[in-house]
Structure formats: structure tokens, C-alpha cells
Design an enzyme around this catalytic site. Structure first.
Site, PDB file in Angstrom:
ATOM      1  N   HIS A  57       0.846  -1.210   0.000  1.00  7.81           N
ATOM      2  CA  HIS A  57       0.000   0.000   0.000  1.00  7.81           C
ATOM      3  C   HIS A  57       0.874   1.250   0.000  1.00  7.81           C
ATOM      4  O   HIS A  57       1.492   1.605   0.995  1.00  7.81           O
ATOM      5  CB  HIS A  57      -0.936   0.024   1.220  1.00  7.81           C
ATOM      6  CG  HIS A  57      -1.923   1.142   1.163  1.00  7.81           C
ATOM      7  ND1 HIS A  57      -3.287   0.944   1.006  1.00  7.81           N
ATOM      8  CD2 HIS A  57      -1.765   2.486   1.194  1.00  7.81           C
ATOM      9  CE1 HIS A  57      -3.900   2.106   0.966  1.00  7.81           C
ATOM     10  NE2 HIS A  57      -2.996   3.068   1.079  1.00  7.81           N
ATOM     11  N   HIS A  59       1.507   5.391  -2.129  1.00  9.67           N
ATOM     12  CA  HIS A  59       1.017   6.448  -3.036  1.00  9.67           C
ATOM     13  C   HIS A  59       2.217   7.031  -3.777  1.00  9.67           C
ATOM     14  O   HIS A  59       2.817   8.012  -3.343  1.00  9.67           O
ATOM     15  CB  HIS A  59       0.261   7.527  -2.253  1.00  9.67           C
ATOM     16  CG  HIS A  59      -1.013   7.026  -1.662  1.00  9.67           C
ATOM     17  ND1 HIS A  59      -2.230   7.181  -2.281  1.00  9.67           N
ATOM     18  CD2 HIS A  59      -1.249   6.308  -0.540  1.00  9.67           C
ATOM     19  CE1 HIS A  59      -3.174   6.598  -1.551  1.00  9.67           C
ATOM     20  NE2 HIS A  59      -2.602   6.055  -0.479  1.00  9.67           N
ATOM     21  N   GLN A 152      -9.536   9.401  -5.141  1.00  8.25           N
ATOM     22  CA  GLN A 152      -9.224  10.118  -3.884  1.00  8.25           C
ATOM     23  C   GLN A 152     -10.371  11.032  -3.419  1.00  8.25           C
ATOM     24  O   GLN A 152     -10.684  11.086  -2.241  1.00  8.25           O
ATOM     25  CB  GLN A 152      -7.954  10.954  -4.080  1.00  8.25           C
ATOM     26  CG  GLN A 152      -7.598  11.885  -2.936  1.00  8.25           C
ATOM     27  CD  GLN A 152      -7.008  11.165  -1.741  1.00  8.25           C
ATOM     28  OE1 GLN A 152      -5.877  10.710  -1.766  1.00  8.25           O
ATOM     29  NE2 GLN A 152      -7.788  11.036  -0.680  1.00  8.25           N
ATOM     30  N   HIS A 210      -9.260   1.729   0.029  1.00  9.78           N
ATOM     31  CA  HIS A 210      -9.145   2.423   1.298  1.00  9.78           C
ATOM     32  C   HIS A 210     -10.516   2.250   1.947  1.00  9.78           C
ATOM     33  O   HIS A 210     -11.521   2.695   1.388  1.00  9.78           O
ATOM     34  CB  HIS A 210      -8.888   3.910   1.078  1.00  9.78           C
ATOM     35  CG  HIS A 210      -7.499   4.246   0.627  1.00  9.78           C
ATOM     36  ND1 HIS A 210      -7.003   3.847  -0.574  1.00  9.78           N
ATOM     37  CD2 HIS A 210      -6.507   4.944   1.263  1.00  9.78           C
ATOM     38  CE1 HIS A 210      -5.749   4.292  -0.677  1.00  9.78           C
ATOM     39  NE2 HIS A 210      -5.426   4.952   0.418  1.00  9.78           N
ATOM     40  N   GLU A 213     -11.163   4.344   6.764  1.00  7.84           N
ATOM     41  CA  GLU A 213      -9.994   4.986   7.369  1.00  7.84           C
ATOM     42  C   GLU A 213     -10.501   6.139   8.231  1.00  7.84           C
ATOM     43  O   GLU A 213     -10.304   7.321   7.931  1.00  7.84           O
ATOM     44  CB  GLU A 213      -9.022   5.493   6.287  1.00  7.84           C
ATOM     45  CG  GLU A 213      -7.690   5.979   6.871  1.00  7.84           C
ATOM     46  CD  GLU A 213      -6.737   6.546   5.833  1.00  7.84           C
ATOM     47  OE1 GLU A 213      -7.094   6.568   4.629  1.00  7.84           O
ATOM     48  OE2 GLU A 213      -5.637   6.978   6.213  1.00  7.84           O
ATOM     49  N   ASP A 309       2.401   3.257   2.928  1.00  4.74           N
ATOM     50  CA  ASP A 309       1.385   4.257   2.584  1.00  4.74           C
ATOM     51  C   ASP A 309       1.988   5.551   2.031  1.00  4.74           C
ATOM     52  O   ASP A 309       1.739   5.908   0.891  1.00  4.74           O
ATOM     53  CB  ASP A 309       0.480   4.549   3.788  1.00  4.74           C
ATOM     54  CG  ASP A 309      -0.870   5.124   3.382  1.00  4.74           C
ATOM     55  OD1 ASP A 309      -1.107   5.345   2.176  1.00  4.74           O
ATOM     56  OD2 ASP A 309      -1.709   5.350   4.270  1.00  4.74           O
TER      57      ASP A 309
HETATM   58 ZN   LIG Z   1      -3.395   5.105   1.189  1.00  2.00          ZN
END
Ligand SMILES: [Zn+2]
Length: 429
Positions: A57, A59, A152, A210, A213, A309
Site C-alpha cells: 500500500h 502512493h 481520492q 481504502h 480509514e 502508505d
Molecule cells: Zn493510502
């Protein structure tokens, strides 16, 4: 004659004094005292050889953008999302590719050779997608990079969310993402999980969302994701990332939810560094830790793998590409302190993550790819304790990175002149 023999290595499963022989990019043999020669022989001196680290995971489109266009003042997830929204219109393919390649260079020296990256599909221009597809090709010889289409700003929350995500898949992104807790309502979040699982089933793609969260004990998207996984026959192909709401949920409800997650064969990806940094931000004291229930999920036989992450981006100003730093935080925030727990955590950074990503021919076994690392530690617990230096990184039988061991020079009369932190301090388990 082999290409390479690494002699006298310890392995993560506890075997000691093993030789690893490599031929034509594959592991040809693992045994003590292999009676053969090789073009190159390396004495591992009882240090730990491991399959490479795998980050399930990340970005990659946001990494190393710290400070652009400004810093995250509150440090919260929501300001991070807003800040990324400010940066996004200014992104160029060249800058995105340059930052990603620089991160991958760092990752290789950290023994990190497979990464699953979410790619933001919110901007209909899809500059991020174009750039990350280019990066995927460029790093292919040394990093296995998987890409997730990640809305996102929400799948339904933005008018073009659904359309842009589908276009990203058409362009070659191979995993369906989602962010149900960021949709406008719980109902829209649920609808997004349903739509995205259907999309994945129709296209024969994996899912990595995701999911929850948040610190909201009443969020129910994990349940929906598990149920939709079963409904669409996606068992084993779905990952739930974060699942932080589970930290705050009612215990009775969780006693029902964990077996459902197990039934759905969902891979669970907590992100310890980010979860401990971003969750519990609305709390005064006591503050919740916010990481999902790792020991209980593992106990139920669920595949748990940890992600990094973020590294130096709008959400997290720290990070170094070192998965041992991730594991170190996992030990603390999950309070998994026993020797057995530490081996489980180490496996969550390697073999469990490889399972989440569906990597083929991964692992230290005869016939598998000769991808491995040598650490300045004797065992997984010591590797985690020291966030050990990655002395060698081997890809397809070739050394692609090397770092000198961390040795301190000491200038004290009557005391040793050199200190190796991985020698003579920990008990020999
Ligand atoms: Zn993430």
C-alpha cells in the site's frame, strides 16, 4: 558451477547456517555447506537472508512532494486531502516520473522490490495515471509495481469520479480502488463499494480499497466490502486497506465482523505509521491508537500485510522506504512484543504482502526467483529492533544494491574500537 552462492546465512523461518546457490536468476539450492563453486561467493557470516520486502500500500504519485505547495499544518488526513487537491492541478508528468523514480531508487537500497501504489484518478486529465504507467514500465527490471485506480475525492462525490476511474482502468491500471468513507453519506459509501466490486468482477480485476480509514465506530464499509466480495465471487482477490474504524468498534460487532472478513478471504492492509499519525485526531485524552485489530485478525487466519502508505507527501512528512520502520511501529501500536509476534510481523512485510499482491515465484525456496536481501541482523526480531541495514539486495541473481554495515568507531580506552549493533547485544534465540 553456480552464478552466485551466499554462504552461511540465517533464514526468517529459523534455519541457520544455510547456503543459497543461484543459477540463471533462480534459486538452485538451499542447504548447509553446498559442495560446489560459483562465479561469486559471499560469506553472509550468519546474517539474515530474506526474500525482499513488499509494500502492498503506497502512493507513488504523491511521494516526495512534501512542502508543495505548502506543508500540512494540522497534520490531519482531511487537510492532507485538501492540500493534495491544491497540488494536483500543477502536477506534470515529468515531475511525477522524476519523484517516483527517485523514490524507487531509495526503495531498492532498502530491499523493497515490489510495491502496490494507489494512483489518484480524481483529475479527469489523469496526468497521474499516465505518469505512473510510465514509471511502472521504467522500473520493471527491478521493481514489481502494481497500480490501483484510486478515486481520492470520491467515486460519487465528484461528478467525474466514476468516469475517470473507468478510464484509468482502460489505460492499463489493473486494480480497482475506492474510498467509501469519503463519500457524502454512509449510503453512498455502501453504493460505491457495490459498484466498484461489480466493476472488478465484470473486468476480472482485483480490488484494493481504502476502507473505513476513520475513527467512526459505526462505519460499516468493511462489512459491505466483505459481503460484496462473497457476492461477486472475488474471494482472495480483494484487499481492505486501513480498516481503522475496527479499532473503535463495539467488541460484540467485531466478533461477528472478523469471521465475515475471514470467510471473504479479504487481505487486510494496515498502515501502522500513517494510522498512528492520523487517527485519533479528534480525541483529547485518552487518544485512540487507530490501527485495526491486527493480532485478532491474524488469529482468525486472515492474511495481514503492512503498507508504508506515504513517504514525504501531504499526509506524512516522514518515512524512508524502510519496511522495517513500518514493522517497528506495528510491533508497538499492536503491542505484539513476543518473539513469535515479531516473526509474524516480519512475515507481514514479506510473504504475507507477496500473497496480497499475488506475486509469483516469490520466496526463499528452490526454483523460485533469486530475489533476496541480506540484512545486518541475525533474525527477524533483531532486524525489526535495529531497522537493520540492507547489506545486499539481489534481483534475479544479480546484486543491484549494496550498503556498508553500520559500524560505530569507539574511542574509549580499554573498550572495543568498533561496535556492530547486530553483534553481541541480543540473546541468541
Ligand atoms: Zn493510502
Amino acid at each position: 558451477m553456480f552464478d552466485l552462492i551466499l554462504r552461511n546465512a540465517n533464514l526468517p523461518d529459523g534455519r541457520k547456517g544455510q547456503d543459497i546457490a543461484i543459477s540463471a536468476g533462480k534459486i538452485a539450492e538451499i542447504a548447509p555447506h553446498i559442495q560446489a563453486t560459483a562465479r561469486e561467493e559471499i560469506d553472509a557470516t550468519g546474517r539474515l537472508a530474506s526474500p525482499p520486502f513488499v509494500d502492498p500500500h503506497f502512493h507513488m504519485d504523491a511521494t516526495l512532494s512534501l512542502g508543495l505547495p505548502r506543508m500540512n499544518r494540522s497534520g490531519t488526513l482531511l487537510e492532507g486531502i485538501a492540500l493534495w487537491g491544491e497540488l494536483r492541478p500543477t502536477l506534470t508528468i515529468d515531475a511525477l516520473v522524476d519523484r517516483a523514480l527517485r523514490y524507487c531508487d531509495l526503495a531498492v537500497t532498502q530491499g523493497l522490490l515490489a510495491i502496490r501504489s494507489h494512483v489518484d484518478t480524481s483529475d479527469p486529465k489523469l496526468t497521474t495515471v499516465e505518469a505512473m504507467l510510465e514509471v511502472k514500465q521504467k522500473v520493471k527490471p527491478y521493481i514489481d509495481l502494481q497500480l490501483v485506480a484510486f478515486p481520492q475525492d470520491g467515486y460519487y462525490r465528484t461528478p467525474t469520479g466514476a468516469q475517470s476511474l473507468t478510464r484509468a482502468l482502460d489505460m492499463g491500471v489493473d486494480i480497482v480502488g475506492g474510498i467509501p468513507h469519503f463519500e457524502r453519506t454512509m449510503a453512498e459509501g455502501q453504493a460505491s463499494v457495490e459498484a466498484l466490486c461489480r466493476l472488478a468482477a465484470d473486468r476480472g480485476l482485483p480490488v484494493d480499497m481504502h476502507c473505513d480509514e476513520t475513527d467512526d465506530p459505526n462505519s460499516r464499509h468493511v462489512e459491505t466490502l466483505a459481503q460484496q466480495t462473497i457476492r461477486h465471487g472475488l474471494q482472495g482477490r480483494v484487499a481492505g486497506s486501513h480498516l481503522t474504524s475496527m479499532h473503535s468498534m463495539d467488541n460484540y460487532y467485531v466478533s461477528k465482523l472478523i469471521p465475515l472478513i475471514a470467510e471473504s478471504q479479504m487481505n487486510v492492509i494496515p498502515n501502522p505509521l500513517i494510522n498512528i499519525m492520523l487517527q485519533g485526531r479528534h480525541d483529547s485524552y485518552p487518544k485512540r491508537r487507530g490501527m485495526t485489530r491486527v493480532p485478532e485478525l491474524m488469529q482468525a487466519g486472515i492474511n495481514v500485510s503492512f503498507g508504508h502508505d506515504c513517504v514525504m507527501d501531504p499526509w506524512y512528512a516522514m518515512g524512508s522506504g524502510d519496511m522495517l520502520e513500518v514493522g517497528h511501529m506495528a510491533i508497538h501500536s499492536a503491542q505484539m512484543s513476543s518473539l513469535e509476534d515479531k516473526t509474524k510481523i516480519f512475515n507481514a512485510l514479506t510473504i504475507n504482502s507477496a500473497k496480497t499482491m499475488g506475486l509469483e515465484n516469490y520466496g526463499l525456496e528452490k526454483g523460485r526467483n533469486a530475489d533476496l536481501i541480506l540484512l545486518q541482523a541475525r533474525d527477524p526480531a533483531e532486524a525489526l529492533r535495529l531497522k537493520a541495514t540492507k547489506l545486499l539486495v539481489i534481483k534475479a541473481g544479480k546484486i543491484i544494491a549494496r550498503t556498508a554495515p553500520r559500524i560505530g568507531a569507539l574511542f574509549l580506552e580499554g573498550r572495543p574500537s568498533e561496535i556492530d549493533p547486530a553483534l553481541g547485544f541480543a540473546p541468541d534465540y
